[in-house]
Scaffold this active site. Structure first.
Site, short mmCIF file in Angstrom:
data_model
loop_
_atom_site.label_atom_id
_atom_site.label_comp_id
_atom_site.label_asym_id
_atom_site.label_seq_id
_atom_site.Cartn_x
_atom_site.Cartn_y
_atom_site.Cartn_z
N GLN A 111 0.85 -1.19 0.00
CA GLN A 111 0.00 0.00 0.00
C GLN A 111 0.88 1.24 0.00
OE1 GLN A 111 -1.69 0.60 3.81
NE2 GLN A 111 -3.38 1.86 3.12
N SER A 114 1.25 6.34 2.64
CA SER A 114 1.93 7.31 3.49
C SER A 114 3.14 7.92 2.80
CB SER A 114 2.40 6.64 4.78
OG SER A 114 1.32 6.04 5.43
N SER A 146 4.80 -1.39 4.26
CA SER A 146 4.95 -2.80 4.63
C SER A 146 4.93 -3.65 3.37
CB SER A 146 3.79 -3.24 5.52
OG SER A 146 3.70 -2.40 6.64
N GLU A 229 -9.60 -1.60 5.79
CA GLU A 229 -8.43 -1.89 6.59
C GLU A 229 -8.82 -2.06 8.06
OE1 GLU A 229 -5.46 1.22 6.44
OE2 GLU A 229 -3.92 -0.13 7.19
C1 LIG Z 1 4.12 -1.02 11.47
C2 LIG Z 1 3.62 -0.01 10.50
C3 LIG Z 1 3.26 -0.39 9.21
C4 LIG Z 1 2.80 0.54 8.28
N1 LIG Z 1 2.50 0.11 7.03
C5 LIG Z 1 2.12 1.02 6.10
C6 LIG Z 1 1.92 0.63 4.74
O1 LIG Z 1 2.06 -0.54 4.41
N2 LIG Z 1 1.59 1.55 3.83
C7 LIG Z 1 1.40 2.85 4.17
O2 LIG Z 1 1.05 3.64 3.32
N3 LIG Z 1 1.58 3.28 5.46
C8 LIG Z 1 1.95 2.39 6.42
N4 LIG Z 1 2.17 2.82 7.71
C9 LIG Z 1 2.05 4.23 8.01
C10 LIG Z 1 0.92 4.64 8.91
O3 LIG Z 1 -0.30 4.56 8.24
C11 LIG Z 1 1.24 6.03 9.44
O4 LIG Z 1 2.39 5.95 10.23
C12 LIG Z 1 0.11 6.63 10.25
O5 LIG Z 1 -1.01 6.88 9.45
C13 LIG Z 1 0.52 7.88 10.99
O6 LIG Z 1 1.19 8.80 10.20
P1 LIG Z 1 2.58 9.41 10.66
O7 LIG Z 1 3.43 8.29 11.06
O8 LIG Z 1 3.04 10.32 9.60
O9 LIG Z 1 2.23 10.24 11.97
P2 LIG Z 1 1.71 11.77 12.05
O10 LIG Z 1 0.50 11.90 11.20
O11 LIG Z 1 2.83 12.71 11.82
O12 LIG Z 1 1.28 11.81 13.56
C14 LIG Z 1 2.12 12.23 14.65
C15 LIG Z 1 1.25 12.23 15.91
O13 LIG Z 1 0.23 13.21 15.78
C16 LIG Z 1 -1.01 12.65 15.99
N5 LIG Z 1 -1.99 13.33 15.14
C17 LIG Z 1 -1.89 13.58 13.81
N6 LIG Z 1 -2.99 14.21 13.37
C18 LIG Z 1 -3.80 14.35 14.43
C19 LIG Z 1 -5.10 14.90 14.64
N7 LIG Z 1 -5.82 15.41 13.64
N8 LIG Z 1 -5.61 14.84 15.88
C20 LIG Z 1 -4.92 14.29 16.90
N9 LIG Z 1 -3.71 13.77 16.78
C21 LIG Z 1 -3.16 13.78 15.56
C22 LIG Z 1 -0.86 11.19 15.63
O14 LIG Z 1 -1.85 10.38 16.23
C23 LIG Z 1 0.55 10.90 16.13
O15 LIG Z 1 0.47 10.60 17.49
C24 LIG Z 1 2.65 1.89 8.66
C25 LIG Z 1 2.96 2.29 9.97
C26 LIG Z 1 3.45 1.37 10.87
C27 LIG Z 1 3.81 1.82 12.26
#
Ligand SMILES: Cc1cc2nc3c(=O)[nH]c(=O)nc-3n(C[C@H](O)[C@H](O)[C@H](O)COP(=O)(O)OP(=O)(O)OC[C@H]3O[C@@H](n4cnc5c(N)ncnc54)[C@H](O)[C@@H]3O)c2cc1C
Lengths: 392, 360
Positions: A111, A114, A146, A229
């Protein structure tokens, strides 16, 4: 006319009678062709238009016979997310081309959603797609992907129009991971291994025939993926003590010398919560089967992730001295997440991802409070602004 | 057989009738006024609920004067009673006393009277008694009962008592006095019951009596979870409604994420609580051998969920939530009293430790 449980049992018996297990792939293909892969899918596409809940009838019958399965843990993104999206938005050609090898696991999916600048705020993504004749030319960077290292195809969301507000200018594609310009680099994670990756897309040509949904309609298509999902995560029927709590309960029973009153209290509290969540999952499936999906689905992932984290934390404390060990820090590139095949330290660390992957717990709470409880959204500064003018 | 955790169409219809009756009778201002009056129980409502709607006899078989429904329907009525903190003796009479009579296997005519709503009874045990380990404070000699039982729920409006005494279970019609206590819960009162030479009719003795008592308390615990669920649902819905309309800092306070996340957590708790309460009621209805586990899980979860929901309700209503006029306190008082009723969460978890072989 819908298929009954008895008919499904008959069809499963017939499949078992006609095909041996020696050739695993041949068996899985035959199962798909018999409509017993995902019974709620249409006929000809691995299903029989049956109620989703009846899948358990087929699964139980096949498990009892010791039939090979398609290892859903390895191909979860394809099964849980790509498939329902392709089914809903794909053309007949796309259905024929992708669904069968996706289900058998011959072709693994990943996918590409991100990006470094677009995580929770997925609609902010900037990977550009520019039309060029019958193709699109895609350039950008994805992250946390992933399975990208084992994937044959990807579901990919791009920015096709930067001049309109962010939700309106996105387009959704199927991306060939072997196409020139796709580069996958491992991203080592907290557990030591590299289950996810960075993916660089440099001038990747994607034929327009690989578009899913209309140009500019990518956000709506992505919503379908994301909803599926979350439902996929709460979707499995578990027996009592079937999840992580069973591992700790067994440890408790086997190792009396580890017990303390304080840990006992926490174990029982977590046991009760785990049982409550398990029953809630059963109730959710009964609702889905009766054709009335409740809002509970979006909450299941939230409940699961916090439980998994607390239980795996308790397990380490219970282990005491042994909890100070770790099984293996070697940098590896696993092809699945294996909670039960590794030791307690791995479970504790990997469970931290449960509240981040597939939408963070904070985002899920926003969804519950706004879409289920109907509370007002926060004031927004990004809604009517062209994507290119947004601060980032 | 697998448990059915949903609500049937019949149950939905029953809910609609009970709710419409309660909406007419349990308007908050009237509830409060009644709570401070000489008649804290609404016996007119009780007659309509028990008699006209037949709610008191749902669990009683038809050939014994009831409606031959099941514990699932009783649970549903309790959800609605919890939502409205209705001041009626349903728990004491239709749940605890009725289940004691049912479990004793007696053909005492009292069962029919309770089922029709013609009479009201209570099980003479302190409301805090959990299933198992009960020691009676009433002595019995030649069928004559003497002793005192403290904090019996709904006793002030009981025509009959079902009394565990010595090694038996007795029905008592007269020869007892009831002293109202000042109760934490304004809409379900507790009272001391004194028996001084009361004539008792034995309905079970020895092991059968002990089993019937445990069965009644287990049924009570399994079903009280549904009342707690209904109560918590009201608290969540009312808080959401209030926070959508209350403006501070130029915004509805319900748009502040700190509050939204707290309410999402209450909602999530309720999803598990609902499944656990339904499972317990269903196990009771089917006589499933998993009932002791189901009841303990339901009580351990639902009592804490209900208290949490009621506490959040007061806190998020803030000043208005602290007033006597606003009904939030009626819910908090009921929730907290329920947390102590029929075994605390801690006692149910201790019971689970034994049932599941997870010893201390
Ligand atoms: C093990 C693992 C596998 C993954 N696999 C995939 C994959 O296969 N494909 C893919 O595309 N992505 C994947 N991801 C990505 C995942 O979807 C993102 O990490 C996730 O959506 C959060 O985005 P970010 O890490 O950029 O955090 P950010 O969006 O930068 O968030 C930082 C912090 O701010 C908080 N936050 C952000 N916005 C808000 C809001 N509006 N209100 C309150 N709090 C908020 C978040 O909860 C977090 O605590 C994976 C992540 C992990 C950990």
């Amino acid at each position: 006319m819908t298929v009954t449980a008895d008919e499904l049992r008959e069809r499963t018996k017939k499949l078992l009678a006609e095909h041996g297990f020696a050739d695993r792939l041949a068996f899985l293909r035959a199962r798909f062709d018999a409509g017993l892969a995902w019974v709620h899918f249409p006929e000809g596409l691995g299903g029989l238009d049956a109620p989703r809940a009846l899948q358990s009838v087929v699964d139980a019958e096949l498990a009892a016979a010791g039939a090979p399965d398609n290892d859903p843990r390895r191909i979860g993104i394809g099964l849980g997310m790509a498939a329902p999206t392709i089914l809903r938005f794909g053309t007949a050609e796309q259905h024929q081309r992708y669904l069968r090898p996706l289900w058998t696991g011959e072709e693994v999916w990943c996918q590409l959603f991100s990006e470094p600048g677009a995580g929770s705020d997925l609609a902010a993504l900037g990977t550009r797609a520019v039309r060029d004749g019958d193709d699109w030319v895609v350039t950008g960077q994805k992250v946390w992907t992933s399975s990208a290292h084992t994937a044959r195809f990807a579901i990919l969301v791009t920015r096709s129009n930067p001049d309109v507000p962010k939700h309106q200018g996105m387009t959704y594609f199927i991306c060939d991971m072997h196409a020139p310009g796709v580069e996958v680099r491992p991203l080592r994670q907290i557990t030591g291994e590299a289950e996810f990756n960075e993916v660089f897309l440099t001038g990747v040509r994607i034929p327009d025939a690989n578009r899913l949904g209309e140009v500019g309609d990518g956000w709506r298509v992505a919503q379908t993926t994301l909803m599926n999902e979350r439902v996929a995560i709460g979707g499995h029927a578990l027996p009592r003590e079937g999840g992580m709590i069973g591992i700790v309960a067994k440890l408790w029973r086997d190792r009396p010398e580890l017990r303390t009153p304080e840990l006992h209290d926490r174990l029982l509290r977590l046991w009760v919560r785990a049982e409550g969540v398990r029953l809630a999952g059963t109730r959710l499936r009964q609702q889905l089967a009766a054709g009335s999906p409740g809002p509970e689905g979006s909450g299941m992932k939230l409940a699961f992730s916090s439980l998994n984290q607390e239980i795996s934390g308790l397990e380490l404390e219970l282990l005491g001295e042994a909890g100070l060990h770790y099984d293996d820090w070697t940098m590896r590139r696993p092809d699945k997440v294996d909670f039960t095949g590794r030791e307690a330290g791995y479970r504790y660390l990997r469970a931290k991802g449960n509240s981040i992957e597939g939408g963070t717990s904070e985002i899920l709470r926003n969804i519950i409070s706004e879409r289920v409880l109907g509370l007002p959204s926060e004031p927004r500064v990004d809604k009517d602004v062209a994507w290119k003018d947004l601060p980032r | 057989m697998t448990a059915d955790l949903l609500y049937s169409d019949v149950e939905d219809d029953l809910r609609a009738s009970v709710r419409s009756l309660l909406t007419d009778h349990c308007e908050p201002a009237a509830l409060l006024k009644r709570a401070e009056s000489a008649e804290p129980y609404d016996l007119k409502l009780w007659r309509a609920l028990a008699g006209d709607l037949g709610a008191a006899g749902l669990q009683v078989p038809e050939d014994r004067g009831g409606h031959g429904a099941s514990a699932r329907e009783v649970a549903l009525v309790l959800e609605e009673l919890g939502r409205s903190v209705a001041p009626v003796p349903f728990l004491g009479s239709a749940v605890l006393a009725t289940n004691a009579l049912l479990a004793s296997g007696t053909d005492h005519e009292l069962l029919g009277k309770l089922a029709s709503g013609a009479a009201t009874a209570v099980l003479a045990v302190p409301l805090s008694s959990g299933p198992g380990g009960f020691e009676s404070t009433v002595e019995v000699a030649d069928g004559v009962l003497t002793g005192r039982v403290g904090t019996v729920a709904d006793a002030s409006v009981a025509d009959y008592l079902v009394v565990p005494a010595g090694d038996g279970l007795y029905v008592v019609e007269s020869g007892f006095t009831v002293t109202e206590l000042v109760s934490l819960d304004l809409t379900r009162r507790v009272a001391d019951v004194t028996l001084s030479g009361a004539q008792g009719t034995p309905i079970a003795t020895d092991a059968a009596a002990a089993e019937a008592l445990t069965a009644a308390l287990t049924a009570g615990a399994a079903l009280l979870a549904s009342e707690q669920l209904g109560l918590a649902e009201w608290c969540l819905e009312e808080t959401v409604r209030y926070l959508k309309g209350r403006y501070q800092f130029g915004r509805p306070v319900g748009s502040f994420q700190a509050l939204k996340h707290r309410l999402a957590d209450v909602w999530l708790d309720l999803v598990s609580a609902r499944a656990a309460a339904r499972y317990a009621a269903d196990c009771l209805a089917r006589g499933d051998e998993d009932l002791p586990v189901a009841a303990a899980v339901a009580q351990a979860l639902c009592s804490e969920v209900a208290v949490h929901a009621a506490e959040e309700c007061v806190q998020l209503h803030a000043g208005i939530g602290m007033t006597w006029e606003h009904p939030a306190h009626l819910y908090l008082k009921r929730a907290k009293a329920n947390q102590l009723a029929l075994g605390t969460a801690g006692r149910h978890r201790a019971a689970l430790a034994t049932l599941l072989e997870l010893p201390a």
